[in-house]
Design an enzyme around this catalytic site. Sequence first.
Site, PDB file in Angstrom:
ATOM      1  N   ARG A  76      46.852   8.783  44.256  1.00  0.00           N
ATOM      2  CA  ARG A  76      47.697   9.374  43.193  1.00  0.00           C
ATOM      3  C   ARG A  76      47.494  10.886  43.123  1.00  0.00           C
ATOM      4  NH1 ARG A  76      46.724   6.688  37.685  1.00  0.00           N
ATOM      5  NH2 ARG A  76      48.229   8.255  37.053  1.00  0.00           N
ATOM      6  N   HIS A 126      44.858  12.548  27.895  1.00  0.00           N
ATOM      7  CA  HIS A 126      44.334  11.459  28.740  1.00  0.00           C
ATOM      8  C   HIS A 126      43.582  12.010  29.946  1.00  0.00           C
ATOM      9  CE1 HIS A 126      47.360   8.304  26.984  1.00  0.00           C
ATOM     10  NE2 HIS A 126      46.371   8.585  26.177  1.00  0.00           N
ATOM     11  N   ALA A 160      65.025  13.732  30.515  1.00  0.00           N
ATOM     12  CA  ALA A 160      64.341  14.885  29.929  1.00  0.00           C
ATOM     13  C   ALA A 160      64.805  16.178  30.595  1.00  0.00           C
ATOM     14  CB  ALA A 160      62.826  14.709  30.075  1.00  0.00           C
TER      15      ALA A 160
HETATM   16  P1  OAD Z   1      55.494   4.820  30.101  1.00  0.00           P
HETATM   17  O1  OAD Z   1      55.686   4.472  31.542  1.00  0.00           O
HETATM   18  O2  OAD Z   1      54.901   3.791  29.215  1.00  0.00           O
HETATM   19  O3  OAD Z   1      56.894   5.249  29.477  1.00  0.00           O
HETATM   20  C1  OAD Z   1      57.716   6.195  30.088  1.00  0.00           C
HETATM   21  C2  OAD Z   1      58.938   6.406  29.211  1.00  0.00           C
HETATM   22  O4  OAD Z   1      59.710   7.437  29.801  1.00  0.00           O
HETATM   23  C3  OAD Z   1      59.844   5.172  29.113  1.00  0.00           C
HETATM   24  O5  OAD Z   1      60.121   4.920  27.731  1.00  0.00           O
HETATM   25  C4  OAD Z   1      61.134   5.576  29.854  1.00  0.00           C
HETATM   26  O6  OAD Z   1      62.298   5.121  29.188  1.00  0.00           O
HETATM   27  C5  OAD Z   1      61.085   7.082  29.772  1.00  0.00           C
HETATM   28  N1  OAD Z   1      61.697   7.775  30.898  1.00  0.00           N
HETATM   29  C6  OAD Z   1      61.690   7.463  32.214  1.00  0.00           C
HETATM   30  N2  OAD Z   1      62.313   8.396  32.949  1.00  0.00           N
HETATM   31  C7  OAD Z   1      62.721   9.356  32.072  1.00  0.00           C
HETATM   32  C8  OAD Z   1      63.400  10.605  32.199  1.00  0.00           C
HETATM   33  N3  OAD Z   1      63.796  11.073  33.392  1.00  0.00           N
HETATM   34  N4  OAD Z   1      63.655  11.318  31.082  1.00  0.00           N
HETATM   35  C9  OAD Z   1      63.276  10.856  29.841  1.00  0.00           C
HETATM   36  N5  OAD Z   1      62.617   9.692  29.665  1.00  0.00           N
HETATM   37  C10 OAD Z   1      62.337   8.964  30.758  1.00  0.00           C
HETATM   38  O7  OAD Z   1      54.639   6.180  30.056  1.00  0.00           O
HETATM   39  P2  OAD Z   1      53.785   6.779  28.865  1.00  0.00           P
HETATM   40  O8  OAD Z   1      54.426   6.530  27.550  1.00  0.00           O
HETATM   41  O9  OAD Z   1      53.479   8.178  29.235  1.00  0.00           O
HETATM   42  O10 OAD Z   1      47.533   6.038  29.822  1.00  0.00           O
HETATM   43  O11 OAD Z   1      52.460   5.921  28.968  1.00  0.00           O
HETATM   44  C11 OAD Z   1      51.425   6.188  28.087  1.00  0.00           C
HETATM   45  C12 OAD Z   1      50.106   5.895  28.728  1.00  0.00           C
HETATM   46  O12 OAD Z   1      50.089   4.568  29.277  1.00  0.00           O
HETATM   47  C13 OAD Z   1      49.805   6.733  29.947  1.00  0.00           C
HETATM   48  O13 OAD Z   1      49.318   8.030  29.632  1.00  0.00           O
HETATM   49  C14 OAD Z   1      48.724   5.931  30.617  1.00  0.00           C
HETATM   50  C15 OAD Z   1      49.313   4.544  30.507  1.00  0.00           C
HETATM   51  O14 OAD Z   1      48.422   3.522  30.387  1.00  0.00           O
HETATM   52  C16 OAD Z   1      46.345   6.122  30.437  1.00  0.00           C
HETATM   53  O15 OAD Z   1      46.240   6.106  31.646  1.00  0.00           O
HETATM   54  C17 OAD Z   1      45.222   6.259  29.491  1.00  0.00           C
END
Ligand code: OAD
Length: 249
Positions: free
Chosen positions: A70, A123, A235
């Site tokens: 990664r 994180h 975004a």
């Molecule tokens: P997720 O993968 O859970 O969510 C990503 C979000 O981005 C989803 O709701 C999609 O709809 C949205 N999305 C995807 N592509 C997009 C785009 N081009 N523009 C706008 N939105 C878009 O990711 P996170 O919420 O970041 O933690 O996940 C939170 C945490 O879960 C991460 O930091 C990680 C993981 O476990 C750790 O590793 C501690």
Amino acid sequence: MTDLNTLAEALRQSKHVAVLSGAGVSAESGIPTFRDALEGYWSKYDPEQLATPEAFARDPELVTRWYDERRQKVSACQPNAAHLALVELENWLIDAGKSFVILTQNVDGLHQRAGSKDVVEVHGSLLKWRCTKTNADAPNLPMPFPTYPMKSAGGGFLRPGVVWFGEHLPEDAVSRVESAIEKTDLFIAMGTSGLVYPAAGWSEAARRHGALTVELNRDPTPLSTSFDLVLRGSAGEILSSLVSEIRRG
Ligand code: OAD
């Protein structure tokens, strides 16, 4: 007035802007999100096998290899239109004597590479590794690692500087988040599914402190109905349009 106009106006009126960014903000750089069913990391791997201290203790070779892959991948990716638009927003707000901070759940360093100055990595970071025994940061890491796992100078192994499931957020990050939430009057969550706490609770905390809260996300989330304003879409596209709107004045 469109939602974009409303957000632009909110930015003009606000004094302290806080952004919470998630994996969706890096998606357009080619970095998979965590939970998108077809492309996310967690659809291919079991987090318990990889993203916990227990997983590292059980199989340091597998976990080190996965994080090193990664690390190589994000190093080869470039900041996208969303990252660049956030830099423009920061510059514009700072020039106007306001404050702007990005609280990011992303561990890829792309906000900083794009040029954002005030970024809190809640994180941790995939690019910084430390010794499992002494906690000392390891400088000048080879890419890729020559062996898996990597022995550290302190007599332990190198582990990635990311927050694993079951671990606490870094203390300095938590205190910076707390002060940002206390003073922000405009809190924008973007590209995050709102499923992982404590970050998922910060928009509500900001709202309790009096901030206007905005969600900018491609898909609905469990928190969508609790935001004051919701913008749906990519975004990169929305933030680029927002910057154009602000430039128009
Ligand atoms: P997720 O993968 O859970 O969510 C990503 C979000 O981005 C989803 O709701 C999609 O709809 C949205 N999305 C995807 N592509 C997009 C785009 N081009 N523009 C706008 N939105 C878009 O990711 P996170 O919420 O970041 O933690 O996940 C939170 C945490 O879960 C991460 O930091 C990680 C993981 O476990 C750790 O590793 C501690």
